[in-house]
Design a protein around this motif. Structure first.
Motif, mmCIF file in Angstrom:
data_model
loop_
_atom_site.group_PDB
_atom_site.id
_atom_site.type_symbol
_atom_site.label_atom_id
_atom_site.label_comp_id
_atom_site.label_asym_id
_atom_site.label_seq_id
_atom_site.Cartn_x
_atom_site.Cartn_y
_atom_site.Cartn_z
ATOM 1 N N THR A 1 -9.533 3.345 -14.044
ATOM 2 C CA THR A 1 -8.158 3.279 -14.529
ATOM 3 C C THR A 1 -7.176 3.326 -13.373
ATOM 4 O OG1 THR A 1 -8.831 4.388 -16.562
ATOM 5 C CG2 THR A 1 -6.482 4.384 -16.062
ATOM 6 N N ARG A 2 -7.436 4.201 -12.436
ATOM 7 C CA ARG A 2 -6.552 4.310 -11.268
ATOM 8 C C ARG A 2 -6.571 3.030 -10.442
ATOM 9 N NH1 ARG A 2 -6.820 10.376 -8.771
ATOM 10 N NH2 ARG A 2 -6.228 11.452 -10.674
ATOM 11 N N LEU A 3 -7.741 2.440 -10.275
ATOM 12 C CA LEU A 3 -7.853 1.209 -9.505
ATOM 13 C C LEU A 3 -7.095 0.073 -10.193
ATOM 14 C CD1 LEU A 3 -9.008 -0.175 -7.048
ATOM 15 C CD2 LEU A 3 -11.074 -0.658 -8.358
ATOM 16 N N ARG A 4 -7.200 -0.017 -11.512
ATOM 17 C CA ARG A 4 -6.480 -1.042 -12.259
ATOM 18 C C ARG A 4 -4.973 -0.855 -12.093
ATOM 19 N NH1 ARG A 4 -4.060 -0.836 -16.758
ATOM 20 N NH2 ARG A 4 -5.082 1.032 -17.517
ATOM 21 N N LYS A 5 -4.512 0.388 -12.218
ATOM 22 C CA LYS A 5 -3.079 0.666 -12.068
ATOM 23 C C LYS A 5 -2.603 0.358 -10.652
ATOM 24 C CE LYS A 5 -2.570 4.106 -15.711
ATOM 25 N NZ LYS A 5 -2.298 5.508 -16.018
ATOM 26 N N LEU A 6 -3.427 0.712 -9.683
ATOM 27 C CA LEU A 6 -3.082 0.434 -8.287
ATOM 28 C C LEU A 6 -2.965 -1.066 -8.052
ATOM 29 C CD1 LEU A 6 -2.634 1.471 -5.400
ATOM 30 C CD2 LEU A 6 -5.098 1.326 -5.076
ATOM 31 N N THR A 7 -3.880 -1.830 -8.609
ATOM 32 C CA THR A 7 -3.829 -3.282 -8.477
ATOM 33 C C THR A 7 -2.555 -3.835 -9.092
ATOM 34 O OG1 THR A 7 -6.242 -3.382 -8.570
ATOM 35 C CG2 THR A 7 -5.063 -5.432 -8.972
ATOM 36 N N GLU A 8 -2.206 -3.347 -10.273
ATOM 37 C CA GLU A 8 -0.976 -3.801 -10.934
ATOM 38 C C GLU A 8 0.258 -3.453 -10.108
ATOM 39 O OE1 GLU A 8 -1.132 -1.944 -14.766
ATOM 40 O OE2 GLU A 8 -2.699 -3.299 -15.499
ATOM 41 N N ILE A 9 0.272 -2.266 -9.528
ATOM 42 C CA ILE A 9 1.410 -1.840 -8.706
ATOM 43 C C ILE A 9 1.548 -2.724 -7.477
ATOM 44 C CG2 ILE A 9 2.252 0.021 -7.216
ATOM 45 C CD1 ILE A 9 1.088 1.978 -9.324
ATOM 46 N N VAL A 10 0.432 -3.001 -6.808
ATOM 47 C CA VAL A 10 0.475 -3.843 -5.610
ATOM 48 C C VAL A 10 0.941 -5.247 -5.969
ATOM 49 C CG1 VAL A 10 -0.955 -4.907 -3.815
ATOM 50 C CG2 VAL A 10 -1.223 -2.486 -4.339
ATOM 51 N N GLN A 11 0.434 -5.796 -7.070
ATOM 52 C CA GLN A 11 0.873 -7.119 -7.509
ATOM 53 C C GLN A 11 2.375 -7.134 -7.787
ATOM 54 O OE1 GLN A 11 -1.726 -7.722 -10.856
ATOM 55 N NE2 GLN A 11 -3.212 -8.908 -9.660
ATOM 56 N N THR A 12 2.858 -6.096 -8.423
ATOM 57 C CA THR A 12 4.292 -6.006 -8.724
ATOM 58 C C THR A 12 5.108 -5.943 -7.441
ATOM 59 O OG1 THR A 12 3.808 -4.873 -10.798
ATOM 60 C CG2 THR A 12 6.040 -4.654 -9.943
ATOM 61 N N LEU A 13 4.661 -5.162 -6.474
ATOM 62 C CA LEU A 13 5.392 -5.066 -5.208
ATOM 63 C C LEU A 13 5.447 -6.404 -4.482
ATOM 64 C CD1 LEU A 13 4.102 -1.616 -3.896
ATOM 65 C CD2 LEU A 13 6.385 -2.165 -4.745
ATOM 66 N N VAL A 14 4.354 -7.154 -4.501
ATOM 67 C CA VAL A 14 4.341 -8.459 -3.849
ATOM 68 C C VAL A 14 5.272 -9.424 -4.584
ATOM 69 C CG1 VAL A 14 2.887 -10.452 -3.276
ATOM 70 C CG2 VAL A 14 2.063 -8.132 -2.837
ATOM 71 N N ARG A 15 5.256 -9.383 -5.911
ATOM 72 C CA ARG A 15 6.153 -10.242 -6.691
ATOM 73 C C ARG A 15 7.620 -9.904 -6.426
ATOM 74 N NH1 ARG A 15 2.747 -9.149 -11.598
ATOM 75 N NH2 ARG A 15 1.064 -10.631 -11.385
ATOM 76 N N ILE A 16 7.921 -8.611 -6.337
ATOM 77 C CA ILE A 16 9.302 -8.195 -6.060
ATOM 78 C C ILE A 16 9.751 -8.716 -4.697
ATOM 79 C CG2 ILE A 16 10.749 -6.199 -5.537
ATOM 80 C CD1 ILE A 16 9.245 -4.709 -7.781
ATOM 81 N N SER A 17 8.882 -8.604 -3.703
ATOM 82 C CA SER A 17 9.228 -9.102 -2.364
ATOM 83 C C SER A 17 9.525 -10.591 -2.390
ATOM 84 C CB SER A 17 8.085 -8.838 -1.385
ATOM 85 O OG SER A 17 7.882 -7.478 -1.208
#
Length: 165
Positions: free
Chosen positions: A100-116
Motif C-alpha cells: 500500500t505504501r509503495l502504491r501511494k509513493l508511486t502515485e505521489i511521485v507521478q503527481t509531482l512529475v505531472r505538476i512540474s
C-alpha cells in the motif's frame, strides 16, 4: 564485565542501546571500552556514549574512579522514552502495508512529475502572452523560470523514469 560476542561492526544506535542496558545496573567507562573492544573502536564507543546521553545515560561524579573513569547510570524517564522511540523505529511492517505504501509513493511521485511539467508549460505560455503584449523583460523572466522548472521536470523524469512506467 561481559565481552560482546558479535564480531561484526554494530551500528551506533544499537551500541547506544547496549550501553543503556548495561547502565541500568551501573557501569564504568573503561568497562564499556573493554566490553565492546572486539566489536567497536574507542571512537565508536565514545560516539555511542554521547548518543546514549541524549536518551538517559547520566554520569555520577561521586562514583568516579581513577582507573575505571566515569561511572554511568540511567535516568529511567529518558530511557523509557528512548525505548518507545526505538521500538517504533524498528517495528516490523506487514507485507500488505508495504504494498500500500509503495502504491501511494508511486502515485505521489507521478503527481509531482505531472505538476512540474504543468507548471513549466504554464510558464512557457505565460511568457508567450507577455511577448504578445509587448512586455519583453517580463517574458524573459517568465521564460527563465519556465526553463528552470523544465530542468527540474527533466531531472525528475530521469531519476524516476523506470519507476513511473
Amino acid at each position: 564485565m561481559t565481552r560482546v560476542s558479535d564480531l561484526a561492526q554494530i551500528q551506533e544506535v544499537e551500541l547506544s542501546q547496549r550501553i543503556l542496558e548495561m547502565a541500568k545496573a551501573g557501569v564504568y567507562r573503561e568497562s564499556l571500552f573493554d566490553a565492546f573492544s572486539g566489536v567497536a573502536s574507542k571512537r565508536q564507543v565514545r560516539a555511542a556514549i554521547a548518543t546514549a546521553k541524549q536518551f538517559g545515560l547520566r554520569s555520577n561524579p561521586a562514583l568516579r574512579d581513577t582507573d575505571l573513569g566515569t561511572y554511568y547510570h540511567i535516568d529511567p524517564k529518558h530511557y523509557d522514552s528512548f525505548q518507545t522511540l526505538l521500538e517504533a523505529a524498528i517495528s516490523p511492517i506487514s507485507s500488505d502495508d508495504v504494498a500500500t505504501r509503495l502504491r501511494k509513493l508511486t502515485e505521489i511521485v507521478q503527481t509531482l512529475v505531472r505538476i512540474s511539467s504543468g507548471v513549466a508549460l504554464s510558464l512557457l505560455m505565460a511568457g508567450s502572452l507577455c511577448v504578445l503584449n509587448g512586455k519583453l523583460i517580463l517574458a524573459a523572466t517568465i521564460w527563465s523560470a519556465a526553463l528552470a522548472v523544465s530542468l527540474v521536470w527533466m531531472l525528475q523524469k530521469l531519476m524516476v523514469g523506470s519507476f513511473l512506467e
